[in-house]
Scaffold this motif. Structure first.
Motif, mmCIF file in Angstrom:
data_model
loop_
_atom_site.group_PDB
_atom_site.id
_atom_site.type_symbol
_atom_site.label_atom_id
_atom_site.label_comp_id
_atom_site.label_asym_id
_atom_site.label_seq_id
_atom_site.Cartn_x
_atom_site.Cartn_y
_atom_site.Cartn_z
ATOM 1 N N MET A 35 0.833 -1.212 0.000
ATOM 2 C CA MET A 35 0.000 0.000 0.000
ATOM 3 C C MET A 35 0.867 1.262 0.000
ATOM 4 S SD MET A 35 -3.352 -0.883 2.340
ATOM 5 C CE MET A 35 -2.471 -1.435 3.785
ATOM 6 N N GLU A 36 2.007 1.210 0.694
ATOM 7 C CA GLU A 36 2.930 2.353 0.684
ATOM 8 C C GLU A 36 3.466 2.585 -0.720
ATOM 9 O OE1 GLU A 36 5.184 2.983 4.898
ATOM 10 O OE2 GLU A 36 6.051 1.567 3.507
ATOM 11 N N ASP A 37 3.932 1.491 -1.339
ATOM 12 C CA ASP A 37 4.496 1.596 -2.688
ATOM 13 C C ASP A 37 3.475 2.127 -3.692
ATOM 14 O OD1 ASP A 37 6.914 0.705 -1.747
ATOM 15 O OD2 ASP A 37 6.643 -1.364 -2.442
ATOM 16 N N GLU A 38 2.238 1.678 -3.565
ATOM 17 C CA GLU A 38 1.186 2.087 -4.500
ATOM 18 C C GLU A 38 0.506 3.390 -4.079
ATOM 19 O OE1 GLU A 38 -1.420 -1.279 -4.729
ATOM 20 O OE2 GLU A 38 0.144 -2.566 -5.579
ATOM 21 N N GLU A 39 0.884 3.880 -2.895
ATOM 22 C CA GLU A 39 0.284 5.108 -2.340
ATOM 23 C C GLU A 39 -1.241 5.046 -2.367
ATOM 24 O OE1 GLU A 39 2.024 8.652 -4.024
ATOM 25 O OE2 GLU A 39 4.013 8.121 -3.298
ATOM 26 N N THR A 40 -1.783 3.908 -1.916
ATOM 27 C CA THR A 40 -3.242 3.727 -1.922
ATOM 28 C C THR A 40 -3.928 4.479 -0.793
ATOM 29 O OG1 THR A 40 -2.975 1.669 -0.689
ATOM 30 C CG2 THR A 40 -3.219 1.469 -3.072
ATOM 31 N N VAL A 41 -3.179 4.804 0.265
ATOM 32 C CA VAL A 41 -3.757 5.543 1.386
ATOM 33 C C VAL A 41 -3.136 6.930 1.409
ATOM 34 C CG1 VAL A 41 -3.987 5.658 3.896
ATOM 35 C CG2 VAL A 41 -4.166 3.446 2.737
ATOM 36 N N LYS A 42 -4.001 7.939 1.330
ATOM 37 C CA LYS A 42 -3.544 9.335 1.388
ATOM 38 C C LYS A 42 -4.309 10.035 2.501
ATOM 39 C CE LYS A 42 -2.085 9.785 -3.379
ATOM 40 N NZ LYS A 42 -0.707 10.215 -3.353
ATOM 41 N N VAL A 43 -3.655 10.981 3.135
ATOM 42 C CA VAL A 43 -4.259 11.691 4.260
ATOM 43 C C VAL A 43 -4.035 13.196 4.119
ATOM 44 C CG1 VAL A 43 -4.110 9.781 5.912
ATOM 45 C CG2 VAL A 43 -2.165 11.306 5.644
ATOM 46 N N ALA A 44 -4.942 13.948 4.708
ATOM 47 C CA ALA A 44 -4.830 15.408 4.750
ATOM 48 C C ALA A 44 -5.015 15.847 6.200
ATOM 49 C CB ALA A 44 -5.899 16.046 3.862
ATOM 50 N N GLU A 45 -4.529 17.030 6.511
ATOM 51 C CA GLU A 45 -4.696 17.552 7.864
ATOM 52 C C GLU A 45 -6.191 17.626 8.199
ATOM 53 O OE1 GLU A 45 -0.880 20.463 8.582
ATOM 54 O OE2 GLU A 45 -2.724 21.377 7.906
ATOM 55 N N PHE A 46 -6.485 17.406 9.485
ATOM 56 C CA PHE A 46 -7.884 17.521 9.909
ATOM 57 C C PHE A 46 -7.966 17.940 11.368
ATOM 58 C CE2 PHE A 46 -6.783 13.138 10.904
ATOM 59 C CZ PHE A 46 -7.315 12.967 12.169
ATOM 60 N N CYS A 47 -9.124 18.447 11.734
ATOM 61 C CA CYS A 47 -9.443 18.779 13.119
ATOM 62 C C CYS A 47 -10.914 18.422 13.310
ATOM 63 C CB CYS A 47 -9.208 20.264 13.396
ATOM 64 S SG CYS A 47 -9.660 20.753 15.080
ATOM 65 N N GLU A 48 -11.147 17.270 13.954
ATOM 66 C CA GLU A 48 -12.519 16.813 14.195
ATOM 67 C C GLU A 48 -12.937 17.214 15.601
ATOM 68 O OE1 GLU A 48 -12.401 12.591 13.500
ATOM 69 O OE2 GLU A 48 -12.181 12.866 11.336
ATOM 70 N N ILE A 49 -14.140 17.758 15.697
ATOM 71 C CA ILE A 49 -14.674 18.221 16.977
ATOM 72 C C ILE A 49 -15.749 17.248 17.443
ATOM 73 C CG2 ILE A 49 -15.912 20.109 18.128
ATOM 74 C CD1 ILE A 49 -14.595 22.009 16.037
ATOM 75 N N ASP A 50 -15.616 16.789 18.703
ATOM 76 C CA ASP A 50 -16.571 15.845 19.282
ATOM 77 C C ASP A 50 -17.338 16.549 20.394
ATOM 78 O OD1 ASP A 50 -17.964 13.770 20.450
ATOM 79 O OD2 ASP A 50 -16.211 12.499 20.800
ATOM 80 N N MET A 51 -18.552 16.957 20.062
ATOM 81 C CA MET A 51 -19.385 17.678 21.035
ATOM 82 C C MET A 51 -19.962 16.744 22.105
ATOM 83 S SD MET A 51 -19.018 20.763 20.132
ATOM 84 C CE MET A 51 -20.185 21.491 21.274
ATOM 85 N N ASP A 52 -19.955 15.454 21.849
ATOM 86 C CA ASP A 52 -20.501 14.481 22.807
ATOM 87 C C ASP A 52 -19.408 13.856 23.673
ATOM 88 O OD1 ASP A 52 -23.122 14.841 21.835
ATOM 89 O OD2 ASP A 52 -22.708 13.471 20.180
ATOM 90 N N PHE A 53 -18.285 14.529 23.779
ATOM 91 C CA PHE A 53 -17.153 14.034 24.550
ATOM 92 C C PHE A 53 -17.529 14.006 26.028
ATOM 93 C CE2 PHE A 53 -12.610 14.149 25.877
ATOM 94 C CZ PHE A 53 -12.166 13.104 25.085
ATOM 95 N N GLU A 54 -16.933 13.078 26.788
ATOM 96 C CA GLU A 54 -17.321 12.945 28.202
ATOM 97 C C GLU A 54 -16.806 14.075 29.093
ATOM 98 O OE1 GLU A 54 -13.506 10.532 27.796
ATOM 99 O OE2 GLU A 54 -15.374 10.466 26.689
#
Length: 178
Positions: free
Chosen positions: A112-131
């Motif tokens: 998967m690394e060689d084929e670059e099948t997984v790509k990611v971008a920066e993110f910021c996920e907000i969880d309003m239901d956090f404990e």
């Protein structure tokens, strides 16, 4: 009520920050994987709907996020082939590890690394239901998570100036290195 919204909790966190001379406090996780400074769990005070609240944040490098996704994807594929395979997250101490399945995971990751099948971008996920307060799950394209990176993130987040890079990246991790 969520304690992360309570004034006394917020004041206590502010006092801890002042004591540490920082705008955040690190949370010491039992399963701290902050190996090579790729990950940090911290809390800070910010605003939500005009009121102060505690944010509980997990910040990782984009590279670590990428390697986690690679591993999860490979593990999912292997679990379909090996019915006795126990995913890493579900293992208990002393449980038998299927060596053949583990080898296949490494090979799939490399592929998967060689084929670059997984790509990611920066993110910021907000969880309003956090404990406790509001949860944040963040990945930034930085070499390592340092005090400066955390402080810049908090300042940008609290000032509404956080700019995330939406470019999709792929990384080479060298999992097979001994």
């Amino acid at each position: 009520m969520n304690d992360g919204y309570k004034e006394e909790e917020i004041e206590q966190l502010k006092a801890e920050c002042e004591e540490e001379e920082q705008i955040f406090v690190l949370v010491e996780d039992e399963e701290d994987m902050s190996d090579e400074n790729e990950f940090a769990h911290f809390q800070f005070v910010g605003k939500h709907e005009g009121k102060e609240v505690i944010y509980d944040a997990l910040l990782s490098t984009l590279s670590l996020h990428h390697s986690s996704l690679l591993y999860e994807e490979a593990e999912t594929k292997v679990a379909k082939l090996y019915k006795d395979y126990v995913p890493f997250e579900e293992r208990v101490e002393g449980s038998k590890v299927n060596e053949e399945a583990e080898q296949m995971i490494e090979e799939l990751i490399e592929e998967m690394e060689d084929e670059e099948t997984v790509k990611v971008a920066e993110f910021c996920e907000i969880d309003m239901d956090f404990e406790y307060g509001i949860g944040l799950d963040v990945a930034l394209n930085v070499e390592e998570v340092t005090v400066e990176v955390i402080e810049k993130f908090i300042n940008d987040f609290n000032n509404g100036t956080l700019k995330l890079d939406k470019t999709a990246y792929s990384f080479k991790h060298g999992f097979d290195e001994d």
